[in-house]
Structure formats: C-alpha cells, structure tokens
Design an enzyme around this catalytic site. Structure first.
Site, PDB file in Angstrom:
ATOM      1  CG  ASP A 127      -1.792   1.177   1.368  1.00  0.00           C
ATOM      2  OD1 ASP A 127      -2.403   1.566   0.352  1.00  0.00           O
ATOM      3  OD2 ASP A 127      -1.861   1.748   2.466  1.00  0.00           O
TER       4      ASP A 127
ATOM      5  CG  ASP B 141      -1.351   7.713   0.895  1.00  0.00           C
ATOM      6  OD1 ASP B 141      -0.957   8.872   0.957  1.00  0.00           O
ATOM      7  OD2 ASP B 141      -1.758   7.183  -0.163  1.00  0.00           O
TER       8      ASP B 141
END
Length: 223
Positions: free
Chosen positions: A13, A15
């Site tokens: 992922d 952020d």
C-alpha cells in the site's frame, strides 16, 4: 511464518505503508478549516485517519460523512487543496529506503497497489525517486474496482508476470488485508502506519504484523 522461498514479489500500500503523507493530507483539510475562520486542529487528530484519504480527513475536520449533503462539494475542495501541497511534507517512512534496497538486492520485485487515484499518485511517483523504482504502480482508478476488491492486486500480479500466490501484500488498513487475502496473497499488517487506537489488528486476516519496515526482512527470512 518465515523462510518464504516461494515469494517473488512484495506489493505495498502507499499512504501509511511506504510514505507518510499525513502532514499533507491533514494540512489540506486544516487549510479548509482556516479558510472558514475555524481553529486549526493538531496533526495528531488527523494522523490516525490519513489512510482513509478525503473521507477520513473531512470527517475529522468537519464531522461529515459521505452521506452528508455537503460532502461532495467539500471533497472536491479538499482534492484541490491536497493537490496544491501534495509533496510539501510527504516523505518515505524511516527504514523504507533501506527495505527497498534490501528487497532489490535479494532479487525480489516490488510494487505499489493503492486506492489513491492517478491524479495524485502519478505526481507523487514523479516527485519521490524511491517510488519511481517500483516495478508497477496500480492506483485506485487503474481497474474498475478499488480495495478491498482483489482486482487491483490481480492487476499488479499480472503486470509482474507472477501468480498472485507468489506475492505478499503489505498494508496498514484492514481493507488491505481483505484485498490481499481475496487475491490469494499472504498479507502483512504495517503497524507503524496510520493504525488508529480503535484498530483491532488481531482480527484482521493478516499472516503477520510488523512494527517497522525493516521487520519485513525478518518475516521473509532475509538477512
């Protein structure tokens, strides 16, 4: 679970996992408050919700949810404010550059699967040299579905020329674990990201949990 000799790629992922974008996400929402003559909120109020993007930031700043009549207008204002300061304070988390160096040194491909739209992800990749080294970047609007749907992870595996089970997925949100599990990947919860105080990581469908980026190497059985 260590010694994963069958793993050929690590997907992350963005952020809260690779980069700390909370100062710019929260800063954009706080700018909206200041424009209205409202008091600034501390970054600690925004940080646990940064992984939820506009939805999380607007809930903190204005106590609105997507069902609110003003949500769409506020979201577009937020997008503009965030775009204007996209990389002002956003940086990779400590240890992330060393982690990426190690993965590449051991011949493991790595990529990014994020719910962030191309509108924001592409400028970030261009501005942060580390991200430009990713073998693939799949955004929230790359496929017809966003996480927790597994399709973005399937797309990343296809781009890498790998079966999904040859990949692991690392993220800091339950939807990351759900997406990874649905895609047939092993999943790692990143506890150093934006896990809020209400997060119940023990109930997530994760195969492992790391408290710093470099702990992933130990989990993989790498020196």
């Amino acid at each position: 679970m260590t010694g994963l000799a069958d793993v050929q790629a690590v997907l992350f992922d963005l952020d809260g996992t690779l980069i700390d974008s909370a100062p710019d996400l929260g800063g954009a929402a706080d700018e909206m408050r200041l424009r209205r003559g409202w008091a600034s909120l501390p970054m600690d109020a925004y940080r646990p919700h940064a992984g939820s993007g506009a939805r999380g930031m607007l809930r903190v700043a204005f106590d609105v949810t997507p069902e609110h009549a003003d949500y769409e207008v506020l979201r577009e204002e937020f997008y503009g404010a965030y775009e204007a300061r996209l990389t002002r304070h956003t940086r990779p988390f400590d240890e992330v550059p060393a982690l990426i160096d190690a993965l590449e040194r051991h011949g493991l491909a790595w990529g990014v699967v994020t719910n962030k739209a191309h509108r924001f992800a592409d400028p970030l990749v261009a501005a942060l040299p580390l991200l430009a080294r990713a073998a693939t970047v799949v955004c929230g609007d790359t496929t017809p579905h966003a996480k927790p749907h597994p399709e973005p992870l399937f797309e990343a595996a296809r781009r890498l020329g790998l079966e999904p089970q040859r990949c692991i997925y690392v993220g800091d949100d339950e939807r990351d674990m759900l997406a990874g599990r649905s895609a047939g990947m092993r999943t790692i919860a990143a506890g150093y990201g934006y896990l809020g105080p209400q997060a119940t990581v023990e109930h997530w469908p994760a195969d492992g949990h790391i408290l710093s980026p470099l702990q992933l190497l130990k989990w993989l059985g790498l020196p």
